[in-house]
Scaffold this motif. Structure first.
Motif, PDB file in Angstrom:
ATOM      1  N   MET A  97       4.131   7.943  -1.870  1.00 36.53           N
ATOM      2  CA  MET A  97       4.366   8.508  -0.585  1.00 36.53           C
ATOM      3  C   MET A  97       3.220  10.494  -0.529  1.00 36.53           C
ATOM      4  N   VAL A  98       2.563  10.080   0.901  1.00 35.93           N
ATOM      5  CA  VAL A  98       1.584  11.653   1.169  1.00 35.93           C
ATOM      6  C   VAL A  98       2.531  12.069   2.063  1.00 35.93           C
ATOM      7  N   PHE A  99       2.750  13.266   2.731  1.00 40.39           N
ATOM      8  CA  PHE A  99       3.654  13.477   3.834  1.00 40.39           C
ATOM      9  C   PHE A  99       3.012  15.279   4.185  1.00 40.39           C
ATOM     10  N   TYR A 100       2.230  15.094   5.128  1.00 38.96           N
ATOM     11  CA  TYR A 100       1.706  15.891   5.535  1.00 38.96           C
ATOM     12  C   TYR A 100       2.148  16.384   6.993  1.00 38.96           C
ATOM     13  N   ARG A 138       0.633  -1.189   0.283  1.00 36.83           N
ATOM     14  CA  ARG A 138      -0.374  -0.297  -0.448  1.00 36.83           C
ATOM     15  C   ARG A 138       1.260   1.388   0.165  1.00 36.83           C
ATOM     16  N   LYS A 139       0.319   2.374  -0.233  1.00 37.71           N
ATOM     17  CA  LYS A 139       0.959   3.746  -0.308  1.00 37.71           C
ATOM     18  C   LYS A 139       1.071   4.194   1.076  1.00 37.71           C
ATOM     19  N   LEU A 140       1.980   4.787   1.097  1.00 43.92           N
ATOM     20  CA  LEU A 140       2.514   5.299   2.313  1.00 43.92           C
ATOM     21  C   LEU A 140       2.127   7.518   3.001  1.00 43.92           C
ATOM     22  N   PHE A 141       1.056   7.503   3.996  1.00 44.18           N
ATOM     23  CA  PHE A 141       0.802   8.295   3.706  1.00 44.18           C
ATOM     24  C   PHE A 141       1.492   8.663   5.330  1.00 44.18           C
ATOM     25  N   PHE A 142       2.302   9.825   4.895  1.00 41.98           N
ATOM     26  CA  PHE A 142       2.530  10.603   7.235  1.00 41.98           C
ATOM     27  C   PHE A 142       2.162  11.578   7.157  1.00 41.98           C
ATOM     28  N   ILE A 143       1.558  11.897   8.831  1.00 36.89           N
ATOM     29  CA  ILE A 143       1.022  12.695   9.034  1.00 36.89           C
ATOM     30  C   ILE A 143       1.993  13.627  10.529  1.00 36.89           C
ATOM     31  N   VAL A 200      10.548   8.487   4.786  1.00 41.44           N
ATOM     32  CA  VAL A 200      10.794   8.372   3.992  1.00 41.44           C
ATOM     33  C   VAL A 200      11.979   8.435   3.437  1.00 41.44           C
ATOM     34  N   GLN A 201      13.416   8.557   3.903  1.00 43.45           N
ATOM     35  CA  GLN A 201      14.475   8.332   3.051  1.00 43.45           C
ATOM     36  C   GLN A 201      15.180   7.019   2.566  1.00 43.45           C
ATOM     37  N   GLU A 202      13.813   6.130   3.373  1.00 39.30           N
ATOM     38  CA  GLU A 202      14.025   4.548   3.489  1.00 39.30           C
ATOM     39  C   GLU A 202      13.264   3.953   2.980  1.00 39.30           C
ATOM     40  N   GLU A 203      12.291   4.572   2.792  1.00 36.73           N
ATOM     41  CA  GLU A 203      11.407   3.770   1.194  1.00 36.73           C
ATOM     42  C   GLU A 203      11.949   4.510  -0.069  1.00 36.73           C
ATOM     43  N   LEU A 204      12.506   5.382   0.214  1.00 39.51           N
ATOM     44  CA  LEU A 204      13.141   6.028  -1.538  1.00 39.51           C
ATOM     45  C   LEU A 204      14.415   5.152  -2.273  1.00 39.51           C
ATOM     46  N   SER A 205      14.603   4.816  -0.748  1.00 42.81           N
ATOM     47  CA  SER A 205      16.566   3.641  -1.393  1.00 42.81           C
ATOM     48  C   SER A 205      15.631   2.507  -2.092  1.00 42.81           C
ATOM     49  N   THR A 206      14.353   1.816  -1.867  1.00 44.89           N
ATOM     50  CA  THR A 206      13.912   0.566  -1.823  1.00 44.89           C
ATOM     51  C   THR A 206      14.232   0.616  -3.870  1.00 44.89           C
ATOM     52  N   GLU A 222      10.734  19.568  -0.479  1.00 54.14           N
ATOM     53  CA  GLU A 222      10.053  20.923  -1.225  1.00 54.14           C
ATOM     54  C   GLU A 222      10.716  20.270  -2.631  1.00 54.14           C
ATOM     55  N   ALA A 223      12.334  19.578  -2.787  1.00 55.91           N
ATOM     56  CA  ALA A 223      12.817  19.348  -3.861  1.00 55.91           C
ATOM     57  C   ALA A 223      12.504  17.512  -4.157  1.00 55.91           C
ATOM     58  N   LEU A 224      12.306  16.944  -2.690  1.00 51.68           N
ATOM     59  CA  LEU A 224      11.824  15.886  -3.386  1.00 51.68           C
ATOM     60  C   LEU A 224      10.131  15.631  -4.151  1.00 51.68           C
ATOM     61  N   ALA A 225       9.542  16.542  -3.466  1.00 52.86           N
ATOM     62  CA  ALA A 225       8.487  16.862  -4.048  1.00 52.86           C
ATOM     63  C   ALA A 225       8.487  17.500  -5.603  1.00 52.86           C
ATOM     64  N   ALA A 226       9.227  18.371  -5.843  1.00 46.87           N
ATOM     65  CA  ALA A 226       9.297  18.932  -7.130  1.00 46.87           C
ATOM     66  C   ALA A 226       9.904  18.052  -7.627  1.00 46.87           C
ATOM     67  N   ALA A 227      10.018  16.618  -7.299  1.00 46.02           N
ATOM     68  CA  ALA A 227      11.142  15.125  -8.204  1.00 46.02           C
ATOM     69  C   ALA A 227       9.913  14.577  -8.573  1.00 46.02           C
ATOM     70  N   GLU A 228       9.056  14.698  -7.584  1.00 42.19           N
ATOM     71  CA  GLU A 228       7.603  14.879  -7.684  1.00 42.19           C
ATOM     72  C   GLU A 228       8.126  13.153  -7.234  1.00 42.19           C
ATOM     73  N   GLN A 229       8.586  12.752  -5.668  1.00 40.80           N
ATOM     74  CA  GLN A 229       8.418  12.077  -5.172  1.00 40.80           C
ATOM     75  C   GLN A 229       7.947  10.961  -3.783  1.00 40.80           C
ATOM     76  N   ILE A 230       7.535  12.191  -3.522  1.00 43.27           N
ATOM     77  CA  ILE A 230       6.536  12.921  -2.591  1.00 43.27           C
ATOM     78  C   ILE A 230       5.878  13.512  -2.951  1.00 43.27           C
ATOM     79  N   HIS A 231       4.955  13.000  -2.279  1.00 45.35           N
ATOM     80  CA  HIS A 231       3.776  15.351  -2.070  1.00 45.35           C
ATOM     81  C   HIS A 231       3.813  15.012  -1.251  1.00 45.35           C
TER      82      HIS A 231
END
Length: 593
Positions: free
Chosen positions: A493-496, A463-468, A481-487, A512-521
């Motif tokens: 991923m969504v991060f509020y 499933r997708k990951l939702f961080f709050i 987030v870093q661990e998931e991106l290393s897989t 914000e750099a990760l968001a700009a690269a569309e690696q996370i919302h």
């Protein structure tokens, strides 16, 4: 028990306030003379003038036959008018000796009578007819209040029926009257010591004594006081080995284990909110409210309890699960403020690589005997209006503080974000753990235990990951987030993330750099951003903004990870429960403070 303690504290506060009032009013009575309290500073007794022969001849004797059984006669001149006071069978009558009629006091005569008993510098300014007044106790009838324009605001009360002065009143008398009320708990001013207020005060005092006695008995029965000055044994089974420890009876099982170097997982520091310090009790142990909330019915039936919730005086035989944790010596490499209150500390493990999973934490052992701890120096660029905190000078016992790693595993380096806790109003010192860590110098060492915690990524469901998150909750969420991106195939991923203002958006540029690269919302949310600021992003509480987003997507596609301050954590978990998200799809990290 908690309600009894709460009520005992508040009744104690009421009694303390009354003691303060007794002290103040008692000092007043000791310093002020009795004459001043009576309001008689400008009162003088007029010289009585008896009737002479000429006045007696001019009197009208017709009144003599109007009364039965006359017992006493008194006569005097009141402003040149003979006044007769007749005591008879039906009571007392006052007569005008010239006419034989009932005595009548006019406003002008009342002013003259008042002046005859007044020796101050003022003059009458107003004559007011009255029938009752708060300043004269137990008097009611027809009369006048004569006001004088002196420095004490003197008031002379004249009885119309008898043509006599009842009493003098002034500002010092009002102060004294209130002091009497406060001292004798007679706030109505009725001079009645059997009033409702004093009866209530007596009941409150009785309840304070009774509740204090009940609490004392409960503490003695529970063993928290009975054995507070002696050691009791604690038998702990760890793996296949049994150990005997000892400790003060008032200490919890968790404290006793930690004092004896037994590694026990605890995220909230013994506050009973994380539910991690699980032990199996060999025997009976009363289930606490925290255990009802944090442990499953099956765990409770199996005798599993929270070590922080029970005293070793009551629970002396436990089984402690072995944990994959150990002690590490860390050397500080860098230390910097990321926000006005959040400091990043980067350490190197002296023994080499440290294995852990993103989302886990270490327990820092704050040493004993630290003195003259200085508060952290907050950089001016973060908070120009920062108020300087005075140096503290205190000595504290050894404590443990838990901090999550802020990065995924990377060899022998560990990164933590420590939220600095300044000295709160009424506190003796700033936060012990955060102050000690924020004052560490590059090259200095600290001992940690771990890793601990199960706030880790859920595997298998895809499933997708939702961080709050919010505040210092950024650390474990960033690591996840870093661990998931290393897989090999990172999931969506969504991060509020919530903060009070833009200065507190920790690691903002990175995310914000990760968001700009569309690696996370990534959606930062500010709760206290000024309306006139240039902030164009989301505003309000982070869980409310997350709820708005979740209402537009399929929540069954997500697992949820929540970490942040207690109120934010509680509100977010309630929100997810209301949405019907099952517990096995939610992981959260409770700081407990």
């Amino acid at each position: 028990m908690k309600f009894l303690q709460w009520l005992h504290r508040w009744t104690g506060l009421i009694i303390v306030l009354q003691i303060v009032l007794w002290t103040i009013s008692g000092l007043y009575f000791a310093l002020v003379d009795h004459h001043g309290m009576k309001g008689h500073q400008y009162r003088s007794e007029p010289q009585l003038v008896n009737l002479d022969l000429q006045h007696a001849r001019n009197m009208n004797p017709s009144w003599w036959s109007n009364f039965d059984d006359i017992r006493l006669l008194r006569h005097e001149l009141v402003q040149g008018i003979p006044k007769i006071e007749v005591h008879h069978r039906d009571g007392v009558s006052y007569l005008n000796g010239q006419t034989g009629e009932t005595w009548v006091t006019s406003e002008n005569l009342a002013k003259e009578i008042a002046l005859s008993t007044y020796s101050g510098p003022g003059t009458p300014t107003r004559v007011t007819p009255i029938s009752t007044t708060r300043e004269l106790h137990d008097w009611q009838g027809e009369g006048y209040k004569v006001d004088f324009n002196d420095d004490l605001n003197t008031r002379v009360y004249v009885d119309s029926t008898s043509g006599s002065v009842i009493d003098h009143r002034n500002t010092p008398w009002v102060v004294a009257d209130w002091m009497f009320r406060l001292h004798f708990i007679d706030y109505t001013g009725g001079r009645n010591f059997n009033n409702l207020v004093i009866v209530t005060a007596g009941v409150v005092t009785l309840w304070f004594a009774l509740s204090g006695f009940i609490l004392l008995v409960k503490l003695l029965v529970s063993g928290e006081m009975r054995f507070s000055f002696r050691n009791v044994p604690l038998w702990a089974t760890i793996g296949s080995n049994q150990h005997k420890f000892s400790g003060r009876a008032h200490k919890s099982v968790l404290q006793a284990l930690q004092d004896n170097e037994v590694l026990v997982e605890s995220g909230c520091g013994g506050g009973g909110s994380c539910g991690l310090c699980k032990v199996t009790v060999n025997g009976q142990a009363q289930i606490t409210a925290a255990e009802h909330d944090l442990l499953s019915p099956q765990e409770l039936n199996e005798g599993i309890r929270l070590a922080c919730q029970h005293s070793i005086a009551k629970v002396q035989n436990v089984e402690v699960p072995e944990v994959n944790a150990q002690k590490h010596s860390l050397t500080l490499l860098t230390s910097r403020f990321l926000t006005p209150m959040l400091r990043e500390l980067r350490f190197r493990a002296e023994e080499g690589d440290v294995e852990y999973l993103a989302g886990q934490y270490m327990q820092f052992l704050i040493p004993d005997g630290i003195t003259a701890i200085r508060p952290c120096d907050i950089p001016e660029e973060f908070h120009p209006n920062w108020a300087a905190i005075q140096d503290g000078n205190f000595k504290h016992i050894a404590v443990r503080r838990s901090y999550s790693m802020a990065t995924k595993q990377s060899g022998d380096e560990l990164v933590f974000t420590v939220r600095y806790q300044p000295q709160a109003e009424g506190a003796q010192a700033p936060g012990v753990g955060s102050t000690y860590l924020c004052n560490l110098k590059v090259g200095e060492h600290v001992i940690v235990e771990g890793p601990y915690g199960d706030f880790t990524r859920m595997e298998g469901a895809n499933r997708k990951l939702f961080f709050i998150g919010g505040g210092a909750g950024m650390a474990p969420l960033r690591a996840l987030v870093q661990e998931e991106l290393s897989t090999p195939e990172p999931r969506d991923m969504v991060f509020y993330y919530g903060a009070r203002d833009s200065n507190e958006l920790v690691y903002r540029n990175e995310l914000e750099a990760l968001a700009a690269a569309e690696q996370i919302h990534f959606v930062p949310v500010l709760s206290d951003a000024p309306s006139h600021s240039d902030w164009a992003g989301a505003r309000g509480f982070v869980h409310e903004q997350a709820l708005a987003y979740l209402s537009s997507i399929d929540i069954d596609e997500y697992d949820f990870y929540v970490c942040g301050p207690p109120r934010m954590l509680s509100a977010t978990l309630d929100m997810l429960a209301n949405l019907g998200v099952s517990q096995d799809r939610i992981r959260f990290d409770d700081f407990g403070n």
